[in-house]
Design a protein around this motif. Structure first.
Motif, PDB file in Angstrom:
ATOM      1  N   ALA A  27       0.976  -1.240  -0.081  1.00  0.00           N
ATOM      2  CA  ALA A  27      -0.088   0.098  -0.265  1.00  0.00           C
ATOM      3  C   ALA A  27       0.858   1.095  -0.010  1.00  0.00           C
ATOM      4  O   ALA A  27       2.161   0.902   0.244  1.00  0.00           O
ATOM      5  N   PRO A  28       0.412   2.454  -0.202  1.00  0.00           N
ATOM      6  CA  PRO A  28       1.161   3.439  -0.265  1.00  0.00           C
ATOM      7  C   PRO A  28       1.740   3.971   0.995  1.00  0.00           C
ATOM      8  O   PRO A  28       2.726   4.624   1.155  1.00  0.00           O
ATOM      9  N   VAL A  29       1.040   3.470   2.245  1.00  0.00           N
ATOM     10  CA  VAL A  29       1.438   4.002   3.483  1.00  0.00           C
ATOM     11  C   VAL A  29       1.262   2.685   4.477  1.00  0.00           C
ATOM     12  O   VAL A  29       0.779   1.864   4.281  1.00  0.00           O
ATOM     13  N   ILE A  30       2.670   2.800   5.368  1.00  0.00           N
ATOM     14  CA  ILE A  30       2.866   1.938   6.358  1.00  0.00           C
ATOM     15  C   ILE A  30       2.396   2.764   7.742  1.00  0.00           C
ATOM     16  O   ILE A  30       3.001   3.637   8.111  1.00  0.00           O
TER      17      ILE A  30
ATOM     18  N   ALA B  14      11.889  11.944   8.016  1.00  0.00           N
ATOM     19  CA  ALA B  14      12.028  12.675   6.844  1.00  0.00           C
ATOM     20  C   ALA B  14      11.657  14.295   6.759  1.00  0.00           C
ATOM     21  O   ALA B  14      12.613  14.901   6.248  1.00  0.00           O
ATOM     22  N   GLU B  15      10.884  14.633   7.546  1.00  0.00           N
ATOM     23  CA  GLU B  15      10.508  16.124   7.328  1.00  0.00           C
ATOM     24  C   GLU B  15      11.666  16.826   7.931  1.00  0.00           C
ATOM     25  O   GLU B  15      12.155  17.961   7.429  1.00  0.00           O
TER      26      GLU B  15
ATOM     27  N   GLY C 112       7.037  12.759  10.470  1.00  0.00           N
ATOM     28  CA  GLY C 112       6.311  14.192  10.072  1.00  0.00           C
ATOM     29  C   GLY C 112       5.684  14.111   8.945  1.00  0.00           C
ATOM     30  O   GLY C 112       5.013  14.905   8.524  1.00  0.00           O
ATOM     31  N   VAL C 113       5.499  12.948   8.420  1.00  0.00           N
ATOM     32  CA  VAL C 113       4.609  12.582   7.027  1.00  0.00           C
ATOM     33  C   VAL C 113       3.461  12.650   7.566  1.00  0.00           C
ATOM     34  O   VAL C 113       2.760  12.158   8.347  1.00  0.00           O
ATOM     35  N   SER C 114       2.532  13.116   6.806  1.00  0.00           N
ATOM     36  CA  SER C 114       0.963  13.577   6.821  1.00  0.00           C
ATOM     37  C   SER C 114       0.092  13.050   5.577  1.00  0.00           C
ATOM     38  O   SER C 114       0.780  12.928   4.437  1.00  0.00           O
ATOM     39  N   LEU C 115      -1.047  13.117   5.607  1.00  0.00           N
ATOM     40  CA  LEU C 115      -1.942  12.803   4.273  1.00  0.00           C
ATOM     41  C   LEU C 115      -1.669  14.001   3.386  1.00  0.00           C
ATOM     42  O   LEU C 115      -1.354  13.687   2.156  1.00  0.00           O
TER      43      LEU C 115
ATOM     44  N   GLY D 296       3.832   6.608   8.744  1.00  0.00           N
ATOM     45  CA  GLY D 296       3.499   7.770   9.629  1.00  0.00           C
ATOM     46  C   GLY D 296       2.391   7.157  10.610  1.00  0.00           C
ATOM     47  O   GLY D 296       1.769   6.148  10.495  1.00  0.00           O
ATOM     48  N   SER D 297       2.366   8.269  11.520  1.00  0.00           N
ATOM     49  CA  SER D 297       1.471   7.627  12.632  1.00  0.00           C
ATOM     50  C   SER D 297      -0.093   8.272  12.645  1.00  0.00           C
ATOM     51  O   SER D 297      -0.665   8.139  13.382  1.00  0.00           O
TER      52      SER D 297
END
Ligand code: ELE
Length: 212
Positions: free
Chosen positions: A15-18, A137-138, A163-166, A183-184
């Motif tokens: 998937a695009p996100v873990i 990352a951010e 720090g990655v978000s939608l 991301g969380s």
């Protein structure tokens, strides 16, 4: 021993996100993982930052069909062994040490090690690791920083996390050297504590639909 790229890519390309998870109460791990899988995010990372994280990994591995559960924040060989024994199907670390890579050589469960600089990436490429976590990352420089590593270090492909978000995920996912992000935000500590399974499922569905 080189990283098993095929094996780690099965996790990174599911998937695009873990989702990166901090689970305090292991009883909440199964409904949480079920919500994530229903929303379209089968690969999930439970960090070893809480006393019951291994129990949570074990419960998800045993009871949640379709989930690919991994252990995050794995810092040393003892944690690597414990995570594998608990049923982790992949291992994530914020960085990499010789000792951790030696531990990975003893297991068929693949490692996704972290790197944030060109030298760290080069060290991992030398050890046969081409699939890496870009962490944090951010804070390290974001998508533009990671893009500038793509030409000189073309063999390395990343899962940016931290720090990655939608909103920020698409900027990473469109890069040639990114396979997925972590991301969380999909299931943070509050959502898990409040058992907000429908909210988690909804955010998972939105994350699963992110295009680069
Ligand atoms: O402990 C680890 O091994 C980690 O993976 C740290 C995580 O990357 C961050 O906790 C991501 O969290 P957010 O920045 O809230 O999305």
């Amino acid at each position: 021993m080189a990283q098993d790229i095929e094996k780690i890519e099965k996790v990174m390309c599911a998937a695009p996100v873990i989702p990166v998870l901090v689970v305090e109460d292991p009883k909440k791990a199964v409904p949480m993982a079920e919500a994530l899988v229903r929303g379209g995010l089968p690969a999930i990372e439970i960090t070893l930052r809480t006393p019951h994280a291994l129990e949570a990994i074990n419960a998800v591995n045993e009871h949640v069909e379709g989930a690919i559960v991994g252990a995050g924040t794995v810092l040393d060989d003892r944690q690597y062994d414990a995570a594998v024994s608990a049923g982790a199907r992949f291992i994530v670390s914020p960085g990499a040490t010789e000792a951790l890579l030696d531990a990975a050589d003893q297991h068929s469960v693949p490692l996704l090690p972290g790197a944030a600089t060109a030298s760290e990436v080069m060290f991992l490429l030398e050890r046969g690791y081409q699939r890496l976590k870009f962490f944090p990352a951010e804070q390290a420089g974001g998508a533009s920083y990671l893009k500038s590593l793509s030409s000189p270090l073309a063999a390395a492909k990343f899962c940016p996390t931290g720090g990655v978000s939608l909103d920020k995920a698409p900027d990473y996912l469109k890069l040639p050297n990114v396979l997925c992000v972590g991301g969380s935000w999909i299931a943070d500590a509050k959502a898990i504590a409040e058992e907000d399974w429908s909210g988690i499922e909804e955010r998972a569905r939105a994350a699963a639909g992110i295009k680069g």
